[in-house]
Design a protein around this motif. Sequence first.
Motif, short mmCIF file in Angstrom:
data_model
loop_
_atom_site.label_atom_id
_atom_site.label_comp_id
_atom_site.label_asym_id
_atom_site.label_seq_id
_atom_site.Cartn_x
_atom_site.Cartn_y
_atom_site.Cartn_z
N THR A 23 -0.25 3.98 5.80
CA THR A 23 -1.25 3.99 5.16
C THR A 23 -1.53 5.35 4.54
O THR A 23 -1.90 5.64 3.43
N LEU A 24 -1.13 6.31 5.42
CA LEU A 24 -1.18 7.61 4.95
C LEU A 24 -0.06 7.84 3.78
O LEU A 24 -0.49 8.56 2.59
N PHE A 25 0.73 7.38 3.84
CA PHE A 25 2.16 7.52 2.93
C PHE A 25 1.70 6.90 1.39
O PHE A 25 1.70 7.48 0.61
N LEU A 26 0.96 5.74 1.68
CA LEU A 26 0.22 5.01 0.31
C LEU A 26 -0.74 5.85 -0.32
O LEU A 26 -0.73 6.04 -1.53
N ALA A 27 -1.45 6.50 0.60
CA ALA A 27 -2.70 7.32 0.05
C ALA A 27 -2.14 8.57 -0.60
O ALA A 27 -2.61 8.85 -1.74
N VAL A 28 -0.95 8.98 -0.06
CA VAL A 28 -0.55 10.44 -0.75
C VAL A 28 0.25 10.07 -1.85
O VAL A 28 0.00 10.80 -2.89
N PHE A 29 1.20 9.24 -1.82
CA PHE A 29 2.11 8.90 -2.75
C PHE A 29 2.02 7.79 -3.79
O PHE A 29 2.61 7.75 -4.89
N ALA A 31 -1.83 6.19 -4.21
CA ALA A 31 -3.40 6.68 -4.51
C ALA A 31 -3.65 7.79 -5.18
O ALA A 31 -4.30 7.83 -6.16
N GLY A 32 -2.99 8.69 -4.64
CA GLY A 32 -3.00 10.12 -5.12
C GLY A 32 -2.68 10.23 -6.50
O GLY A 32 -3.33 10.84 -7.40
N PRO A 33 -1.29 9.97 -6.96
CA PRO A 33 -0.83 10.22 -8.23
C PRO A 33 -1.83 8.96 -9.21
O PRO A 33 -2.08 9.50 -10.51
N LEU A 34 -2.10 8.16 -8.77
CA LEU A 34 -2.93 7.03 -9.58
C LEU A 34 -4.37 7.53 -9.85
O LEU A 34 -4.67 7.43 -11.03
N GLY A 35 -4.73 8.39 -8.82
CA GLY A 35 -6.34 9.05 -9.28
C GLY A 35 -6.06 10.17 -9.86
O GLY A 35 -6.94 10.22 -11.00
#
Length: 308
Positions: A23-29, A31-35
């Motif tokens: 979850t942390l990996f997806l949030a950083v790499f 959701a972060g770039p997408l946001g």
Amino acid sequence: MSARKPIELRQKSVLAGLLAAPTLFLAVFFAGPLGLMFIYSWLEPGLYGGVEWTFYDLSYGRIFGWADTRYEKFDPVYLEIFLRSVVLALQTSFFCLLICYPAAFWVSRLGERAKSLCLFLITLPFFVSLVVRLFAWVLLLRPTGLINQFLIGLGLIDTPLEIIFTETAVVIGMVYVFIPFMFLPLYASVEKLDASLIEASGDLGATRLQTFRKVVLPLTLPGIIGGSIIVFIPSLGNFIVPSLLGGAKVVMTGNLIEQQFLSARNWPFGAALGMTVMASVLLLLVVYVRLLGRDEMPAARIRSSEGG
């Protein structure tokens, strides 16, 4: 009940611990770039690249029609490129399905050793660089390539066919690249097909066409839809295949986004194009989930009637 609660809490804590890292990996790499892209798509492009941190909706206006200023104009060519990308992605999905659907049935009827060999051969292209494989198609499709020389040698044509740097070449390349993505979901769906249902349909007097339409197709439809979605999404944003096999004559959305980020250095417009593609993909996934829920109902009815 009191004894179960500590066990359930322990299971939940273990599950939360296992899911924390991905979850942390997806949030950083992810959701972060997408946001960040979403934010950039509403900012003003900088004079020499980058962004100015002021609200700016004309990047979307260039795509959808409300940009009409001195520096930003609506150009229908962007919608034309997007629609062309959709058409080519649909063609790719259709031809992949046309090839893989009967192949999945054929492989599912083989012995275990032959079946394992076929599955290995399907995944074998992943071990070779995509660029190398596409350059092989350049050698095959060019006017002096093997395909034209073979057709001329047979006397079927007098002059070489102009295949390379056309939409046809792009579709051929994308079908070649994405066939494994279509085959594997289809094969998984066909492999789970209950042969007794087909036999029961024949015993009840149904023709082969009726059996396919009312038994086989509903039970394999989740694999058809899933494979089509898995092929359509990367085809829509693909830029490597159009660049090598389409040249400057076939521009897809992925090529346009690449140009805006690298050549034109207009990051907000590239981000707006990327978010438009992302929104289209999300809409398609919502439709897929709804269709999948509906398609499971007739399959459940077939199984329940067989059980009754």
